[in-house]
Each structure stands twice: as structure tokens, then as C-alpha cells.
Design a protein around this motif. Structure first.
Motif, PDB file in Angstrom:
ATOM      1  N   ARG A  75      46.676  53.927 -24.957  1.00  0.00           N
ATOM      2  CA  ARG A  75      45.886  53.934 -26.274  1.00  0.00           C
ATOM      3  C   ARG A  75      44.570  53.579 -26.152  1.00  0.00           C
ATOM      4  O   ARG A  75      43.909  54.236 -26.870  1.00  0.00           O
ATOM      5  N   PRO A  76      44.080  52.569 -25.359  1.00  0.00           N
ATOM      6  CA  PRO A  76      42.786  52.361 -25.131  1.00  0.00           C
ATOM      7  C   PRO A  76      41.820  53.601 -24.785  1.00  0.00           C
ATOM      8  O   PRO A  76      40.572  53.614 -25.219  1.00  0.00           O
ATOM      9  N   VAL A  77      42.458  54.551 -24.004  1.00  0.00           N
ATOM     10  CA  VAL A  77      41.792  55.620 -23.605  1.00  0.00           C
ATOM     11  C   VAL A  77      41.355  56.506 -24.906  1.00  0.00           C
ATOM     12  O   VAL A  77      40.215  56.886 -24.901  1.00  0.00           O
ATOM     13  N   LEU A  78      42.008  56.648 -25.924  1.00  0.00           N
ATOM     14  CA  LEU A  78      41.802  57.222 -26.971  1.00  0.00           C
ATOM     15  C   LEU A  78      40.505  56.865 -27.807  1.00  0.00           C
ATOM     16  O   LEU A  78      40.063  57.551 -28.577  1.00  0.00           O
ATOM     17  N   VAL A  79      40.779  55.521 -27.989  1.00  0.00           N
ATOM     18  CA  VAL A  79      39.475  54.936 -28.771  1.00  0.00           C
ATOM     19  C   VAL A  79      38.280  54.837 -27.773  1.00  0.00           C
ATOM     20  O   VAL A  79      36.934  55.397 -28.417  1.00  0.00           O
ATOM     21  N   ALA A  80      38.206  54.655 -26.749  1.00  0.00           N
ATOM     22  CA  ALA A  80      36.919  54.732 -25.828  1.00  0.00           C
ATOM     23  C   ALA A  80      36.458  56.377 -25.679  1.00  0.00           C
ATOM     24  O   ALA A  80      35.152  56.318 -25.735  1.00  0.00           O
ATOM     25  N   TRP A 124      41.898  64.400 -23.569  1.00  0.00           N
ATOM     26  CA  TRP A 124      43.163  65.345 -23.275  1.00  0.00           C
ATOM     27  C   TRP A 124      44.322  64.460 -22.702  1.00  0.00           C
ATOM     28  O   TRP A 124      45.380  64.403 -23.182  1.00  0.00           O
ATOM     29  N   GLY A 125      43.911  63.799 -21.709  1.00  0.00           N
ATOM     30  CA  GLY A 125      44.990  62.864 -21.039  1.00  0.00           C
ATOM     31  C   GLY A 125      45.854  61.822 -22.048  1.00  0.00           C
ATOM     32  O   GLY A 125      46.924  61.789 -22.124  1.00  0.00           O
ATOM     33  N   GLY A 126      44.831  61.178 -22.499  1.00  0.00           N
ATOM     34  CA  GLY A 126      45.318  60.263 -23.464  1.00  0.00           C
ATOM     35  C   GLY A 126      46.054  60.588 -24.655  1.00  0.00           C
ATOM     36  O   GLY A 126      47.208  60.217 -24.998  1.00  0.00           O
ATOM     37  N   ALA A 127      45.525  61.703 -25.248  1.00  0.00           N
ATOM     38  CA  ALA A 127      46.501  62.215 -26.365  1.00  0.00           C
ATOM     39  C   ALA A 127      47.778  62.860 -25.976  1.00  0.00           C
ATOM     40  O   ALA A 127      48.632  62.553 -26.867  1.00  0.00           O
ATOM     41  N   VAL A 128      47.566  63.700 -25.087  1.00  0.00           N
ATOM     42  CA  VAL A 128      48.612  64.381 -24.698  1.00  0.00           C
ATOM     43  C   VAL A 128      49.888  63.477 -24.214  1.00  0.00           C
ATOM     44  O   VAL A 128      51.107  63.520 -24.362  1.00  0.00           O
ATOM     45  N   LEU A 129      49.617  62.505 -23.373  1.00  0.00           N
ATOM     46  CA  LEU A 129      50.508  61.591 -22.650  1.00  0.00           C
ATOM     47  C   LEU A 129      50.961  60.864 -23.766  1.00  0.00           C
ATOM     48  O   LEU A 129      52.254  60.520 -23.786  1.00  0.00           O
ATOM     49  N   LEU A 130      50.332  60.271 -24.856  1.00  0.00           N
ATOM     50  CA  LEU A 130      50.745  59.452 -25.835  1.00  0.00           C
ATOM     51  C   LEU A 130      51.981  60.162 -26.700  1.00  0.00           C
ATOM     52  O   LEU A 130      53.032  59.612 -26.979  1.00  0.00           O
TER      53      LEU A 130
END
Length: 423
Positions: A75-80, A124-130
Motif C-alpha cells: 500500500r505505501p508504494v501506491l501513494v509514494a 505497476w508492482g504495487g497496484a498489481v500485487l495488491l
């Protein structure tokens, strides 16, 4: 799942809007505005070089944000990543041209494009993995395809804004200030994306991990280096196709063939609409028949279609060009509809964010950064039909086909709810 998938789709659409609006500007106006001392072809090549810097930065972004994702959560990845990409895109729209500040103008453009790529490398990694790690095992392909629709929506939004401005402004107005408007609009879109993502829950699979990787990249390099290289090579044709159609062909059609900017944008956007609409249905086939077979079919179709595509493009007629683009996008989406499920399943959860994102974004360097530059240079050496571009694209497709042939299948058995074996 629907709410989560919608938020992931909206976020990737916004981030890819930021990324694609630069590609369109590079094809249309950045050359003469930021490299006026170059010839028209050299100016386009220089603009595409700054475009390519974003792809070079993407693997670095996947390392940086992958570390955060594997250590502290998806989740933090998506915001940053959204904050970084949005801010750098708005800044591109504020950079003075070469006539105002000289050589500092292209240098600033280069820096901001690098920051754009850094942010998108984590997105891409954050959105897909979530999405993948929330989804039921038997429907991972379907649910993870929603973030994959985001690039199509982002592209359509970026080019729709450019098309609207192109239709309402004169050439002089568009070159003077109109091209900046899509970059400024990124600030509003980023705010919307942050609001959508503010209430997303952390991935349950991440919360189950007891022993997080201390240095995820080190583990990926040590234990999965072959897998990273294979996935990068496998994905390169997808990137090559997308950016040959959406970026190189736009410059080639307007500069070499004399096709109007509006006609080229409409043909390209029509093909991207087909690509976006077919992504979820094709992903469902991946849930039923496996990820790898679809990837192999897509690569084989790509190898067969590249020469017809450049022949149809060279006609300069709207319908043949559209058909050429649609055929390329169909082969592209046969692969990329299932990639969002396929790549994470190849890696164990503790290094999944880093491994999947690095492989995905290295493919972007091989296919996305190089293709517009190589295609522009190759097209200059031929006649009206750029056969050398077709040969180049066919070669990339065969490389990807070989890499996919060496990768394992990962689709979980329908009756088994456990994590699949790692690569």
C-alpha cells in the motif's frame, strides 16, 4: 474485489496518463521546442531519447519501491509512486523552452522524465500485487487484469486531451502553450488518485509473511537472476509493439507520410480502445487454459504480423493503418492480459514486489526505450515502406518467444488454494 480493482485501475490509468502524455508530446512538439538546433529527424531522435530515459529509470524505481513493498507493504508504494510521478509530470509542463533558457531546458526535461520513470517503476508492482494477493486463486488472472486496463485508459485520456487541444488551437498556439496543458492536468488527476487509494487495505498475503527479506534485491539477484532476465526478454516485444504503434508511428505518419496529426491520433486511439476492452476477457482465458500458452501464442502472432503492420502503415490511409495497429494490439494483449498474474506467481511472496517489478520494467528498457529510437533511425534508411522496422520488430518477437518457451507455467490447479511453486 471490485472496489479494490477499480481503485488499482484508476491509479494505473492516472500514472500511465502521466507517462504517455510525454510520449505524445515527444512525437509532436518537443523536438523543435527543446532541440531547435537539430535537423527535424535529429530533433525527433533527441526527443525520443529523453522519452527513453523514463524507461531506463523504471527498473531503478522498481528496485526502490520494490524494497518498500517487500519490507513495509504494498500500500505505501501506491501513494509514494503516484506522488512522485504526478509532481514530475506537472513540472514538465512548466519547463521553459530552449529559446528561453538554452541548454538547461533539455537537461531539466531529462531530469523530470527520469523522475517520471522512477515513480512509474514502483506503480505497476504495487497496484498489481495488491490486486493479485487479494484475489481468489482461481480468478487471479481476471482481477489482476484490471490494473492492466489502466495503461489503455491513461493513453486514451492523454491523447484525447491532446486531440481536443489540437482541434481547437492553431499550430502556433499548440506549440506556444497548448502542449503544456495535458501536463498541468496531471496535478488534478494525481489528487483524485490519492483520494481513491487512501482507504485501500494492505495485502493479506503480505501480512502473513513472518520473515521479511532484509534486502529484497539481493535475494532476487542471488536466487532468481535467470528468471528476471527471462521475463525481461519475454516482455520486450509487448513494449516494442505498444510504443511502435503509439509513439513511433505517430511521428512517422505525421513527418514522413504527411498524415494529419488528428487522423494518426484517431487511428491509434481506436486500436488502443480494442486492446483495453479485450484485456479482461483474454485474462479469463488465462485463468482457464494457463498463462504461458497465451504468451506463446501472442509472441508467435507478433512475429507474423510486424511486416504486414508496417506495410499497412506506409499506405497513409486511415483504414489500413487502423487495421495494422489493431492486429498488433491483439497480439500484444494476448500476452499482456495475463502478465499481471503470471509474473507475481513466479516469485515467492517475500521478494515478489521486487522480482516481478524489476523483470517487468527491464522489459520496458529493452522494448520501450529502444524501439522508437531504433525505428526512427531504421525508417530513415529505407523507402516509403519501412521494411527494416518490420525486421527489427520480428527479431524482438522471436527473442521474446524463446524466453517465454523457457519459463514455467504457474496457473494454480483449480482445486488448490495454496500459493503456487516459485520460479
Amino acid at each position: 474485489m471490485l472496489r479494490l480493482a477499480a481503485a488499482s485501475l484508476a491509479g494505473t490509468a492516472i500514472e500511465f496518463y502521466d507517462f504517455f502524455v510525454y510520449g505524445t508530446a515527444a512525437a509532436l512538439v518537443l523536438g523543435p521546442l527543446f532541440f531547435p538546433t537539430f535537423s527535424p529527424v535529429a530533433g525527433t531522435l533527441a526527443a525520443f531519447a529523453t522519452f527513453g530515459v523514463g524507461f531506463v529509470a523504471r527498473p531503478l524505481g522498481s528496485v526502490l519501491f520494490g524494497h518498500i513493498g517487500d519490507r513495509h507493504g504494498r500500500r505505501p508504494v501506491l501513494v509514494a509512486s503516484l506522488l512522485l510521478t504526478g509532481a514530475s509530470t506537472v513540472a514538465v509542463g512548466c519547463v521553459p523552452t530552449y529559446d528561453t533558457i538554452g541548454v538547461l531546458a533539455p537537461l531539466l526535461l531529462l531530469l523530470l522524465r527520469f523522475l517520471q520513470g522512477l515513480g512509474l517503476g514502483g506503480e505497476w508492482g504495487g497496484a498489481v500485487l495488491l490486486t493479485v494477493e487479494h484475489a481468489p486463486v482461481e480468478r487471479r488472472g481476471l482481477w489482476s487484469s484490471f490494473p492492466q486496463v489502466g495503461p489503455a485508459l491513461g493513453f486514451l485520456l492523454a491523447n484525447g486531451v491532446v486531440l481536443a487541444l489540437s482541434a481547437t488551437l492553431s499550430e502556433a498556439q499548440f506549440a506556444a502553450w497548448g502542449w503544456r496543458v495535458p501536463f498541468w492536468a496531471a496535478g488534478v488527476l494525481a489528487a483524485v488518485g490519492l483520494w481513491l487509494r487512501s482507504s485501500l487495505a494492505e495485502s493479506p498475503r503480505f501480512l502473513e509473511i513472518d520473515d521479511h527479506a532484509r534486502v529484497p534485491l539481493a535475494e532476487v539477484v542471488r536466487d532468481h537472476w535467470r528468471l528476471v532476465l527471462l521475463t525481461a526478454g519475454a516482455l520486450s516485444i509487448g513494449y516494442a509493439i505498444f510504443y511502435a504503434v503509439t509513439t513511433w508511428s505517430l511521428a512517422y505518419g505525421t513527418e514522413r507520410l504527411g498524415v494529419s496529426r488528428d487522423v494518426m491520433l484517431i487511428c491509434i486511439m481506436g486500436a488502443v480502445v480494442v486492446k483495453g476492452a479485450l484485456t479482461p476477457p483474454v485474462a479469463m482465458l488465462g485463468d482457464r487454459y494457463g498463462r504461458r500458452p497465451l504468451c506463446l501464442i501472442g509472441c508467435a502472432a507478433s512475429a507474423l504480423w510486424m511486416f504486414p503492420m508496417v506495410a499497412l502503415l506506409s499506405t497513409g490511409a486511415p483504414l489500413p493503418m487502423f487495421l495494422g495497429f489493431v492486429g498488433a494490439m491483439l497480439s500484444f494483449i494476448t500476452m499482456f492480459a495475463v502478465i499481471a498474474a503470471y509474473l507475481p506467481e513466479l516469485y515467492e511472496p517475500r521478494v515478489r514486489c521486487t522480482g516481478a517489478a524489476v523483470g517487468y520494467n527491464l522489459g520496458g528498457v529493452l522494448g520501450g526505450a529502444v524501439t522508437p529510437i531504433a525505428a526512427t533511425a531504421l525508417a530513415e534508411q529505407g523507402g516509403r515502406v519501412p521494411w527494416a522496422v518490420g525486421a527489427y520488430m520480428t527479431g524482438v518477437a522471436l527473442l521474446s518467444l524463446g524466453c517465454f518457451a523457457l519459463l514455467p507455467e504457474t496457473r494454480p490447479a483449480p482445486a488448490v488454494a495454496a500459493e503456487p511453486a516459485t520460479g
